[in-house]
Design a protein around this motif. Structure first.
Motif, mmCIF file in Angstrom:
data_model
loop_
_atom_site.group_PDB
_atom_site.id
_atom_site.type_symbol
_atom_site.label_atom_id
_atom_site.label_comp_id
_atom_site.label_asym_id
_atom_site.label_seq_id
_atom_site.Cartn_x
_atom_site.Cartn_y
_atom_site.Cartn_z
ATOM 1 N N ASN A 22 12.611 -7.012 4.760
ATOM 2 C CA ASN A 22 12.028 -5.746 5.197
ATOM 3 C C ASN A 22 10.513 -5.770 5.124
ATOM 4 O O ASN A 22 9.927 -6.500 4.332
ATOM 5 C CB ASN A 22 12.552 -4.603 4.339
ATOM 6 N N GLU A 23 9.912 -4.937 5.948
ATOM 7 C CA GLU A 23 8.459 -4.732 5.920
ATOM 8 C C GLU A 23 8.195 -3.331 5.390
ATOM 9 O O GLU A 23 8.965 -2.413 5.660
ATOM 10 C CB GLU A 23 7.871 -4.871 7.324
ATOM 11 N N TYR A 24 7.089 -3.200 4.656
ATOM 12 C CA TYR A 24 6.757 -1.927 4.029
ATOM 13 C C TYR A 24 5.339 -1.540 4.390
ATOM 14 O O TYR A 24 4.458 -2.387 4.507
ATOM 15 C CB TYR A 24 6.918 -2.033 2.513
ATOM 16 N N GLY A 40 -0.377 -9.211 8.500
ATOM 17 C CA GLY A 40 -1.501 -9.373 9.417
ATOM 18 C C GLY A 40 -2.580 -10.321 8.930
ATOM 19 O O GLY A 40 -3.123 -11.101 9.709
ATOM 20 N N CYS A 41 -2.929 -10.278 7.639
ATOM 21 C CA CYS A 41 -4.096 -11.036 7.165
ATOM 22 C C CYS A 41 -3.775 -11.974 6.009
ATOM 23 O O CYS A 41 -4.661 -12.683 5.541
ATOM 24 C CB CYS A 41 -5.212 -10.075 6.762
ATOM 25 N N LYS A 42 -2.534 -11.991 5.528
ATOM 26 C CA LYS A 42 -2.086 -12.885 4.443
ATOM 27 C C LYS A 42 -2.621 -12.489 3.071
ATOM 28 O O LYS A 42 -2.407 -13.210 2.099
ATOM 29 C CB LYS A 42 -2.430 -14.358 4.713
ATOM 30 N N LYS A 43 -3.310 -11.369 2.940
ATOM 31 C CA LYS A 43 -3.744 -10.884 1.626
ATOM 32 C C LYS A 43 -2.503 -10.595 0.796
ATOM 33 O O LYS A 43 -1.501 -10.126 1.318
ATOM 34 C CB LYS A 43 -4.574 -9.609 1.797
ATOM 35 N N GLU A 44 -2.570 -10.915 -0.503
ATOM 36 C CA GLU A 44 -1.418 -10.683 -1.373
ATOM 37 C C GLU A 44 -1.751 -9.661 -2.451
ATOM 38 O O GLU A 44 -2.893 -9.559 -2.899
ATOM 39 C CB GLU A 44 -0.972 -11.996 -2.025
ATOM 40 N N ILE A 45 -0.713 -8.937 -2.862
ATOM 41 C CA ILE A 45 -0.841 -7.967 -3.944
ATOM 42 C C ILE A 45 0.359 -8.117 -4.868
ATOM 43 O O ILE A 45 1.407 -8.619 -4.466
ATOM 44 C CB ILE A 45 -0.892 -6.511 -3.429
ATOM 45 N N PRO A 55 -2.638 2.586 -0.461
ATOM 46 C CA PRO A 55 -2.856 3.484 0.667
ATOM 47 C C PRO A 55 -3.487 2.756 1.859
ATOM 48 O O PRO A 55 -3.929 1.607 1.753
ATOM 49 C CB PRO A 55 -3.813 4.533 0.102
ATOM 50 N N GLN A 56 -3.532 3.418 2.968
ATOM 51 C CA GLN A 56 -4.022 2.853 4.223
ATOM 52 C C GLN A 56 -5.420 2.255 4.080
ATOM 53 O O GLN A 56 -5.748 1.260 4.721
ATOM 54 C CB GLN A 56 -4.021 3.938 5.307
ATOM 55 N N ASN A 57 -6.255 2.839 3.241
ATOM 56 C CA ASN A 57 -7.640 2.367 3.124
ATOM 57 C C ASN A 57 -7.785 1.186 2.151
ATOM 58 O O ASN A 57 -8.900 0.804 1.808
ATOM 59 C CB ASN A 57 -8.562 3.513 2.726
ATOM 60 N N HIS A 58 -6.685 0.598 1.701
ATOM 61 C CA HIS A 58 -6.737 -0.559 0.808
ATOM 62 C C HIS A 58 -7.544 -1.695 1.433
ATOM 63 O O HIS A 58 -8.395 -2.299 0.795
ATOM 64 C CB HIS A 58 -5.314 -1.024 0.493
ATOM 65 N N HIS A 59 -7.280 -2.015 2.689
ATOM 66 C CA HIS A 59 -8.076 -2.976 3.439
ATOM 67 C C HIS A 59 -7.885 -2.720 4.927
ATOM 68 O O HIS A 59 -6.919 -2.080 5.329
ATOM 69 C CB HIS A 59 -7.775 -4.421 3.052
ATOM 70 N N GLN A 60 -8.817 -3.209 5.715
ATOM 71 C CA GLN A 60 -8.803 -2.955 7.148
ATOM 72 C C GLN A 60 -8.566 -4.260 7.898
ATOM 73 O O GLN A 60 -8.923 -5.336 7.426
ATOM 74 C CB GLN A 60 -10.151 -2.360 7.597
ATOM 75 N N HIS A 61 -7.976 -4.135 9.073
ATOM 76 C CA HIS A 61 -7.752 -5.273 9.964
ATOM 77 C C HIS A 61 -8.537 -5.080 11.250
ATOM 78 O O HIS A 61 -8.708 -3.950 11.688
ATOM 79 C CB HIS A 61 -6.282 -5.372 10.373
ATOM 80 N N PRO A 62 -8.929 -6.172 11.903
ATOM 81 C CA PRO A 62 -9.361 -6.050 13.293
ATOM 82 C C PRO A 62 -8.200 -5.518 14.128
ATOM 83 O O PRO A 62 -7.031 -5.736 13.773
ATOM 84 C CB PRO A 62 -9.703 -7.486 13.703
ATOM 85 N N ALA A 67 -1.388 -3.222 12.184
ATOM 86 C CA ALA A 67 -1.380 -2.390 10.984
ATOM 87 C C ALA A 67 -1.072 -3.218 9.742
ATOM 88 O O ALA A 67 -0.506 -4.304 9.828
ATOM 89 C CB ALA A 67 -0.344 -1.289 11.142
ATOM 90 N N VAL A 68 -1.438 -2.685 8.600
ATOM 91 C CA VAL A 68 -1.108 -3.317 7.323
ATOM 92 C C VAL A 68 0.392 -3.152 7.082
ATOM 93 O O VAL A 68 0.920 -2.037 7.071
ATOM 94 C CB VAL A 68 -1.915 -2.676 6.170
ATOM 95 N N ARG A 69 1.083 -4.265 6.938
ATOM 96 C CA ARG A 69 2.528 -4.269 6.643
ATOM 97 C C ARG A 69 2.761 -5.291 5.543
ATOM 98 O O ARG A 69 2.278 -6.422 5.621
ATOM 99 C CB ARG A 69 3.349 -4.643 7.879
ATOM 100 N N TRP A 70 3.484 -4.888 4.517
ATOM 101 C CA TRP A 70 3.741 -5.762 3.361
ATOM 102 C C TRP A 70 5.138 -6.343 3.425
ATOM 103 O O TRP A 70 6.096 -5.656 3.771
ATOM 104 C CB TRP A 70 3.589 -4.960 2.062
ATOM 105 N N LYS A 71 5.245 -7.631 3.052
ATOM 106 C CA LYS A 71 6.537 -8.308 3.001
ATOM 107 C C LYS A 71 6.606 -9.110 1.703
ATOM 108 O O LYS A 71 5.619 -9.741 1.310
ATOM 109 C CB LYS A 71 6.682 -9.229 4.212
ATOM 110 N N MET A 72 7.763 -9.114 1.065
ATOM 111 C CA MET A 72 7.900 -9.784 -0.228
ATOM 112 C C MET A 72 7.667 -11.288 -0.106
ATOM 113 O O MET A 72 8.163 -11.940 0.823
ATOM 114 C CB MET A 72 9.282 -9.532 -0.818
ATOM 115 N N ASN A 73 6.904 -11.831 -1.041
ATOM 116 C CA ASN A 73 6.622 -13.255 -1.105
ATOM 117 C C ASN A 73 7.254 -13.882 -2.355
ATOM 118 O O ASN A 73 7.814 -14.970 -2.294
ATOM 119 C CB ASN A 73 5.113 -13.472 -1.106
#
Ligand SMILES: [Zn+2]
Length: 81
Positions: A22-24, A40-45, A55-62, A67-73
């Protein structure tokens, strides 16, 4: 990608649950504690079960990255099993 020193300390999951696929989005509830990667950018949290994703303002993409979408790594074993 997350880094590690010894992969023998990791168990590879053979029958992944939906949590992995799933994507979050920003502000969604975190389904399981672990490391999540932005598609989108491979940043990890790291995020904990029961918290919310940043929140949406955590980081920005070109624009072209989407959009920022998180997937479990990495799913962390917080129960010590
Ligand atoms: Zn990103």
């Amino acid at each position: 990608m997350a880094y590690y020193t010894d992969n023998s300390k990791f168990d590879k999951i053979t029958n992944p649950s939906a949590v992995w696929g799933n994507e979050y989005g920003p502000g969604d509830a975190v389904p399981a504690s672990g490391i999540y990667r932005c598609i989108g950018c491979k940043k990890e949290i790291t995020s904990n079960f029961g918290d919310k994703f940043p929140p949406q303002n955590h980081h920005q993409h070109p624009v072209q990255t989407g959009a920022v979408r998180w997937k479990m790594n990495v799913w962390t074993n917080t129960e010590g099993k």
